[in-house]
Design a protein around this motif. Structure first.
Motif, PDB file in Angstrom:
ATOM      1  N   GLY A  59       0.801  -1.222   0.000  1.00 44.11           N
ATOM      2  CA  GLY A  59       0.000   0.000   0.000  1.00 44.11           C
ATOM      3  C   GLY A  59       0.828   1.264   0.000  1.00 44.11           C
ATOM      4  O   GLY A  59       0.418   2.287   0.559  1.00 44.11           O
ATOM      5  N   SER A  60       1.995   1.234  -0.640  1.00 43.94           N
ATOM      6  CA  SER A  60       2.872   2.415  -0.660  1.00 43.94           C
ATOM      7  C   SER A  60       2.805   3.113  -2.010  1.00 43.94           C
ATOM      8  O   SER A  60       2.550   2.492  -3.042  1.00 43.94           O
ATOM      9  CB  SER A  60       4.312   2.014  -0.351  1.00 43.94           C
ATOM     10  N   MET A  61       3.047   4.389  -1.968  1.00 43.93           N
ATOM     11  CA  MET A  61       3.093   5.211  -3.178  1.00 43.93           C
ATOM     12  C   MET A  61       4.486   5.826  -3.264  1.00 43.93           C
ATOM     13  O   MET A  61       4.961   6.446  -2.297  1.00 43.93           O
ATOM     14  CB  MET A  61       2.034   6.315  -3.125  1.00 43.93           C
ATOM     15  N   ARG A  62       5.142   5.600  -4.384  1.00 43.60           N
ATOM     16  CA  ARG A  62       6.432   6.259  -4.605  1.00 43.60           C
ATOM     17  C   ARG A  62       6.174   7.476  -5.497  1.00 43.60           C
ATOM     18  O   ARG A  62       5.809   7.328  -6.663  1.00 43.60           O
ATOM     19  CB  ARG A  62       7.437   5.314  -5.250  1.00 43.60           C
ATOM     20  N   MET A  63       6.335   8.643  -4.920  1.00 40.88           N
ATOM     21  CA  MET A  63       6.106   9.891  -5.638  1.00 40.88           C
ATOM     22  C   MET A  63       7.455  10.521  -5.972  1.00 40.88           C
ATOM     23  O   MET A  63       8.400  10.449  -5.179  1.00 40.88           O
ATOM     24  CB  MET A  63       5.276  10.850  -4.765  1.00 40.88           C
ATOM     25  N   TYR A  64       7.536  11.155  -7.139  1.00 46.28           N
ATOM     26  CA  TYR A  64       8.784  11.779  -7.569  1.00 46.28           C
ATOM     27  C   TYR A  64       8.624  13.301  -7.577  1.00 46.28           C
ATOM     28  O   TYR A  64       7.726  13.846  -8.228  1.00 46.28           O
ATOM     29  CB  TYR A  64       9.181  11.285  -8.964  1.00 46.28           C
ATOM     30  N   LEU A  65       9.502  13.954  -6.824  1.00 45.20           N
ATOM     31  CA  LEU A  65       9.538  15.406  -6.808  1.00 45.20           C
ATOM     32  C   LEU A  65      10.905  15.853  -7.294  1.00 45.20           C
ATOM     33  O   LEU A  65      11.921  15.555  -6.661  1.00 45.20           O
ATOM     34  CB  LEU A  65       9.278  15.945  -5.394  1.00 45.20           C
ATOM     35  N   ARG A  66      10.901  16.509  -8.427  1.00 47.09           N
ATOM     36  CA  ARG A  66      12.145  16.944  -9.063  1.00 47.09           C
ATOM     37  C   ARG A  66      13.093  15.765  -9.255  1.00 47.09           C
ATOM     38  O   ARG A  66      14.306  15.869  -9.062  1.00 47.09           O
ATOM     39  CB  ARG A  66      12.812  18.046  -8.240  1.00 47.09           C
ATOM     40  N   GLY A  67      12.517  14.622  -9.610  1.00 38.41           N
ATOM     41  CA  GLY A  67      13.300  13.424  -9.854  1.00 38.41           C
ATOM     42  C   GLY A  67      13.664  12.638  -8.622  1.00 38.41           C
ATOM     43  O   GLY A  67      14.217  11.539  -8.717  1.00 38.41           O
ATOM     44  N   ARG A  68      13.352  13.165  -7.454  1.00 39.01           N
ATOM     45  CA  ARG A  68      13.714  12.478  -6.208  1.00 39.01           C
ATOM     46  C   ARG A  68      12.534  11.641  -5.730  1.00 39.01           C
ATOM     47  O   ARG A  68      11.422  12.145  -5.601  1.00 39.01           O
ATOM     48  CB  ARG A  68      14.089  13.505  -5.145  1.00 39.01           C
ATOM     49  N   PRO A  69      12.746  10.341  -5.439  1.00 42.80           N
ATOM     50  CA  PRO A  69      11.626   9.495  -4.991  1.00 42.80           C
ATOM     51  C   PRO A  69      11.303   9.725  -3.515  1.00 42.80           C
ATOM     52  O   PRO A  69      12.195   9.859  -2.680  1.00 42.80           O
ATOM     53  CB  PRO A  69      12.142   8.077  -5.232  1.00 42.80           C
ATOM     54  N   TYR A 102       3.368   5.741   2.788  1.00 46.35           N
ATOM     55  CA  TYR A 102       2.541   4.580   3.128  1.00 46.35           C
ATOM     56  C   TYR A 102       1.144   5.055   3.496  1.00 46.35           C
ATOM     57  O   TYR A 102       0.964   5.912   4.372  1.00 46.35           O
ATOM     58  CB  TYR A 102       3.165   3.793   4.274  1.00 46.35           C
ATOM     59  N   GLY A 103       0.150   4.470   2.820  1.00 48.55           N
ATOM     60  CA  GLY A 103      -1.223   4.873   3.038  1.00 48.55           C
ATOM     61  C   GLY A 103      -1.904   4.093   4.139  1.00 48.55           C
ATOM     62  O   GLY A 103      -1.458   2.987   4.502  1.00 48.55           O
ATOM     63  N   PRO A 104      -2.987   4.620   4.681  1.00 47.85           N
ATOM     64  CA  PRO A 104      -3.763   3.889   5.690  1.00 47.85           C
ATOM     65  C   PRO A 104      -4.268   2.558   5.143  1.00 47.85           C
ATOM     66  O   PRO A 104      -4.514   2.415   3.939  1.00 47.85           O
ATOM     67  CB  PRO A 104      -4.929   4.842   5.980  1.00 47.85           C
ATOM     68  N   SER A 105      -4.420   1.597   6.017  1.00 40.62           N
ATOM     69  CA  SER A 105      -4.876   0.261   5.611  1.00 40.62           C
ATOM     70  C   SER A 105      -6.220   0.323   4.902  1.00 40.62           C
ATOM     71  O   SER A 105      -6.492  -0.461   3.981  1.00 40.62           O
ATOM     72  CB  SER A 105      -4.992  -0.651   6.837  1.00 40.62           C
ATOM     73  N   GLU A 106      -7.058   1.247   5.303  1.00 37.62           N
ATOM     74  CA  GLU A 106      -8.396   1.344   4.721  1.00 37.62           C
ATOM     75  C   GLU A 106      -8.367   1.761   3.258  1.00 37.62           C
ATOM     76  O   GLU A 106      -9.364   1.624   2.550  1.00 37.62           O
ATOM     77  CB  GLU A 106      -9.252   2.337   5.512  1.00 37.62           C
ATOM     78  N   LEU A 107      -7.218   2.264   2.792  1.00 35.48           N
ATOM     79  CA  LEU A 107      -7.109   2.697   1.399  1.00 35.48           C
ATOM     80  C   LEU A 107      -6.379   1.675   0.539  1.00 35.48           C
ATOM     81  O   LEU A 107      -6.004   1.984  -0.597  1.00 35.48           O
ATOM     82  CB  LEU A 107      -6.395   4.056   1.320  1.00 35.48           C
ATOM     83  N   ASP A 108      -6.161   0.477   1.050  1.00 40.52           N
ATOM     84  CA  ASP A 108      -5.509  -0.560   0.242  1.00 40.52           C
ATOM     85  C   ASP A 108      -6.339  -0.839  -1.013  1.00 40.52           C
ATOM     86  O   ASP A 108      -7.576  -0.783  -0.998  1.00 40.52           O
ATOM     87  CB  ASP A 108      -5.356  -1.850   1.045  1.00 40.52           C
ATOM     88  N   GLY A 109      -5.631  -1.176  -2.081  1.00 36.82           N
ATOM     89  CA  GLY A 109      -6.306  -1.462  -3.338  1.00 36.82           C
ATOM     90  C   GLY A 109      -6.600  -0.233  -4.153  1.00 36.82           C
ATOM     91  O   GLY A 109      -7.452  -0.238  -5.049  1.00 36.82           O
ATOM     92  N   LEU A 110      -5.887   0.822  -3.884  1.00 36.40           N
ATOM     93  CA  LEU A 110      -6.065   2.073  -4.620  1.00 36.40           C
ATOM     94  C   LEU A 110      -5.732   1.882  -6.091  1.00 36.40           C
ATOM     95  O   LEU A 110      -4.754   1.216  -6.436  1.00 36.40           O
ATOM     96  CB  LEU A 110      -5.145   3.144  -4.007  1.00 36.40           C
ATOM     97  N   THR A 142      -2.027  11.185   1.858  1.00 38.39           N
ATOM     98  CA  THR A 142      -3.372  11.737   1.650  1.00 38.39           C
ATOM     99  C   THR A 142      -3.362  13.062   0.896  1.00 38.39           C
ATOM    100  O   THR A 142      -4.413  13.661   0.687  1.00 38.39           O
ATOM    101  CB  THR A 142      -4.078  11.932   3.002  1.00 38.39           C
ATOM    102  N   THR A 143      -2.171  13.530   0.478  1.00 34.28           N
ATOM    103  CA  THR A 143      -2.092  14.750  -0.341  1.00 34.28           C
ATOM    104  C   THR A 143      -1.265  14.530  -1.599  1.00 34.28           C
ATOM    105  O   THR A 143      -0.777  15.487  -2.202  1.00 34.28           O
ATOM    106  CB  THR A 143      -1.497  15.921   0.472  1.00 34.28           C
ATOM    107  N   VAL A 144      -1.106  13.270  -1.997  1.00 31.15           N
ATOM    108  CA  VAL A 144      -0.339  12.973  -3.212  1.00 31.15           C
ATOM    109  C   VAL A 144      -0.876  13.748  -4.410  1.00 31.15           C
ATOM    110  O   VAL A 144      -0.129  14.289  -5.236  1.00 31.15           O
ATOM    111  CB  VAL A 144      -0.371  11.451  -3.493  1.00 31.15           C
ATOM    112  N   GLY A 145      -2.196  13.830  -4.508  1.00 31.63           N
ATOM    113  CA  GLY A 145      -2.804  14.418  -5.697  1.00 31.63           C
ATOM    114  C   GLY A 145      -2.751  15.921  -5.795  1.00 31.63           C
ATOM    115  O   GLY A 145      -3.156  16.488  -6.816  1.00 31.63           O
ATOM    116  N   VAL A 146      -2.241  16.604  -4.752  1.00 29.57           N
ATOM    117  CA  VAL A 146      -2.141  18.065  -4.856  1.00 29.57           C
ATOM    118  C   VAL A 146      -0.939  18.473  -5.704  1.00 29.57           C
ATOM    119  O   VAL A 146      -0.827  19.629  -6.116  1.00 29.57           O
ATOM    120  CB  VAL A 146      -2.058  18.741  -3.467  1.00 29.57           C
ATOM    121  N   TRP A 147      -0.039  17.529  -5.961  1.00 29.49           N
ATOM    122  CA  TRP A 147       1.180  17.850  -6.698  1.00 29.49           C
ATOM    123  C   TRP A 147       0.959  17.668  -8.195  1.00 29.49           C
ATOM    124  O   TRP A 147       0.595  16.586  -8.650  1.00 29.49           O
ATOM    125  CB  TRP A 147       2.334  16.949  -6.242  1.00 29.49           C
TER     126      TRP A 147
END
Length: 693
Positions: A17-27, A31-39, A606-611
């Protein structure tokens, strides 16, 4: 680790349930809450059903702009701050806003019919929609009537003026390019305005331009080392005649213009003098066209006594100016200590002058003879930037410290609008009341009421402030400064209860724990300092400091149980801490189901999508979550306030975006009932209150 889903900047791992986000090429692994598994990260999240509506703008731009305050027939005063032109009815305490601009508004003019307004803006940074231009609009409907000069002006529009003698068919503009070009427009033309004439105005700064009220073809401009009288001839050519000063009285700046009832031109200058230039003294007596191909470089009068003066220009023309032209008819010395920033000619013929340094407003009769009536505004409001005539004997005064005062010469003045005068970074909402505090580099801490839209109080804290916070019970206000000092104030008495110093770098963020027993301070020195709170917020003892970030602290949040802290840093880290021991929690997976009291950290699951795609990690300066956890708002480097549906866990999340600020949006906070959002505009010094519909 196998990543099963990939988006433009994120990789999602269904196994943990992890999200690897890249900011300026840096990973950055989140880790998201258990309730959001299967995103499903490829799914596009819709924008929220709620929208924002600009309800109130706090502030005024008087620090570096002129002639920007007028009374309209609607009873509203019109002025600007940031990219918004505000129409404010002081008596009824209501505002309307013209929001057609995309960057800083720099100048304002009102049409002779008092219903149409023109406003000019500066150029934005790398934005095609922010080219300098003038917008002409209806002050009743707020509808845009014309857009003038987009793509033809440089840097910014310095000053604008409507013609008055012909009912306002012409609009003159001066830009801030190297040549300070002056242009005259038929703004009502259906082809978005027709430029009648354009020419270089001055290599020196131009600060004011005015059409003559009795002559459609006469324009006066002034600025550094000069005053110039312009004539627009029948062939739409502009001709300039410079004002002639006595050598010993030539000022460094001619700072403002006015016209008395006789049609004489009045000017105020940086020496504190007022000069009367006789009416009609700057007209062309004769024009001889095309004497030379190219410029006329020399004129020599041989044994002929000419009282008229001659000039040659770059078009090959020779102009004869009538005798006595552009000379001083009357000089009133030493009216003010320092510059005269405003000349206001009242309906009854009196002339008022405003001093930028001494804060005095002095009254003269129509012939500019002092009549012994004056007033001095209080020094903490700043000097006089502009004086505008109100109804009856009422006056409105814009000041150099971004305030607007109302009153009259006999009874004095009281504030109608207060604002910050330097960058605003600190913003915090009261935990239960519709109030908020702001703090800035101008050393001001101000308490505002979000329902009455008024300033409860303003205090000079003698430190350049970077952040602020309310305690969890609303009992005290903490303010962090650029010097590393932080102070605690009683919001009722305004007294400072205590102060501490942690390092020499700015305190970037302050947050009290939900149980009000601890407070955490994130510093630019890479450390988080944790203090125990005693005596209802009046006494503090250090618990320790959190070491582990490799860059400066930008944001932090407390867990709902007050046991943990999470923090973001300038190199895009998200770290977790045990608040009571100040030790880092090195297993972020153990923190995935912790409930957080706030979400001011923009780098979280919980704010991944603001980027946005290919985002620089510094693009988003502020993030906040509504108290009911349904909305999230951000402020960015591009002057935008954005509203998302919370949680913003989809990398592709749609939002509503709102302009109005003209600088980095440095802070945004929801008021406690979530009915309103307040944002701070950093360098534009404006606070904006948005109604959540």
């Amino acid at each position: 680790m196998s990543f099963t889903s990939i988006t433009h900047t994120c990789q999602y791992n269904e196994e943990d349930g992890s999200m690897r986000m890249y900011l300026r090429g840096r990973p950055v692994v989140l880790y998201g809450p258990s309730e959001l598994d299967g995103l499903d990260p490829a799914k596009v999240a819709p924008p929220p059903q709620n929208k924002l509506k600009l309800e109130w703008v706090y502030g005024y731009r008087g620090k570096d702009c002129r002639s920007n305050l007028y009374l309209l027939p609607t009873g509203e005063i019109v002025y600007f701050v940031a990219a918004v032109v505000v129409l404010f009815n002081v008596d009824e305490q209501c505002q309307r806003h013209y929001t057609g601009h995309t960057d800083d508004v720099k100048c304002l003019a009102v049409h002779p019919n008092k219903l149409i307004v023109a406003s000019g803006q500066c150029a934005g940074h790398d934005r095609l929609d922010a080219r300098p231009h003038v917008r002409v609009w209806n002050s009743v409907s707020l509808a845009t009537l014309a857009v003038i000069g987009a793509g033809q002006m440089e840097r910014a529009v310095a000053c604008i003026t409507f013609s008055r003698a012909d009912g306002g068919s012409l609009l003159a503009c001066v830009d801030e390019g190297p040549d300070h070009t002056i242009s005259v427009w038929e703004w009502q033309r259906p082809d978005k305005g027709h430029c009648l004439a354009e020419t270089k105005c001055s290599v020196d700064t131009v600060v004011a331009a005015e059409f003559h009220p009795l002559d459609r073809n006469q324009i006066v401009t002034c600025g550094k080392n000069h005053i110039a009288f312009w004539t627009l001839d029948q062939t739409n050519m502009l001709y300039k005649r410079m004002g002639v000063f006595e050598t010993r009285d030539k000022p460094k700046y001619v700072t403002c213009l006015g016209f008395n009832q006789n049609g004489d031109v009045l000017s105020g200058d940086s020496n504190g003098n007022i000069i009367v230039w006789g009416r009609g003294t700057n007209t062309i007596a004769k024009l001889v066209r095309g004497v030379h191909e190219g410029a006329v470089f020399s004129l020599c009068c041989l044994k002929v006594y000419l009282f008229d003066s001659l000039s040659g220009d770059s078009n090959g023309n020779i102009i004869v100016w009538g005798r006595g032209t552009n000379t001083i008819a009357k000089l009133v010395r030493g009216v003010h200590e320092g510059a005269v920033f405003s000349l206001c000619c009242l309906k009854d013929g009196r002339v008022l002058s405003g001093g930028g340094k001494d804060g005095r407003i002095v009254a003269f009769d129509a012939d500019v003879n002092a009549i012994g009536v004056e007033n001095v505004i209080e020094g903490h409001f700043g000097g006089v930037r502009v004086v505008a005539e109100g109804r009856g004997s009422q006056l409105y005064v814009g000041t150099t410290k971004n305030c607007i005062l109302q009153g009259d010469l006999e009874l004095g003045f009281s504030p109608a609008v207060l604002g910050h005068v330097d960058e605003v970074w600190g913003l915090a909402a009261h935990p239960t009341l519709a109030q908020f505090v702001s703090a800035g580099w101008d050393r001001l801490l101000q308490l505002w009421d979000g329902l009455s839209h008024s300033t409860v109080w303003s205090k000079d804290i003698e430190e350049r402030a970077q952040c602020c916070a309310w305690s969890a019970d609303g009992g005290v206000i903490a303010v962090g400064a650029l010097s590393g000092k932080w102070m605690v104030f009683d919001p009722h008495s305004r007294e400072m209860l205590t102060q501490h110093h942690d390092g020499t770098e700015p305190i970037q963020t302050i947050q009290y724990s939900p149980d009000n027993r601890l407070v955490a301070l994130g510093s630019r020195d890479n450390f988080i300092y944790v203090y125990r709170v005693d005596d209802n917020g009046a006494r503090y003892s250090r618990v320790g400091k959190c070491l582990g970030h490799s860059s400066y602290i930008t944001h932090l949040d407390w867990s709902e149980d007050s046991q943990y802290i999470r923090s973001n840093s300038g190199d895009y880290e998200l770290l977790y801490w045990n608040a009571t021991t100040c030790r880092q929690v090195t297993t972020p997976t153990s923190m995935r189901d912790v409930a957080w009291a706030t979400n001011t950290c923009p780098i979280t699951f919980t704010t991944v999508g603001v980027w946005p795609e290919s985002a620089d990690g510094t693009d988003i300066n502020t993030c906040t979550r509504s108290h009911d956890s349904r909305l999230a708002a951000t402020g960015d480097d591009f002057g935008k306030v954005k509203l998302f549906a919370y949680p913003v866990t989809q990398p592709k999340s749609l939002c509503h975006a709102y302009g109005g600020h003209s600088s980095h949006v440095t802070a945004a906070r929801f008021l406690p009932d979530d009915s309103r959002l307040v944002s701070a505009g950093g360098l534009d010094t404006a606070l904006m209150q948005w109604l959540v519909d």
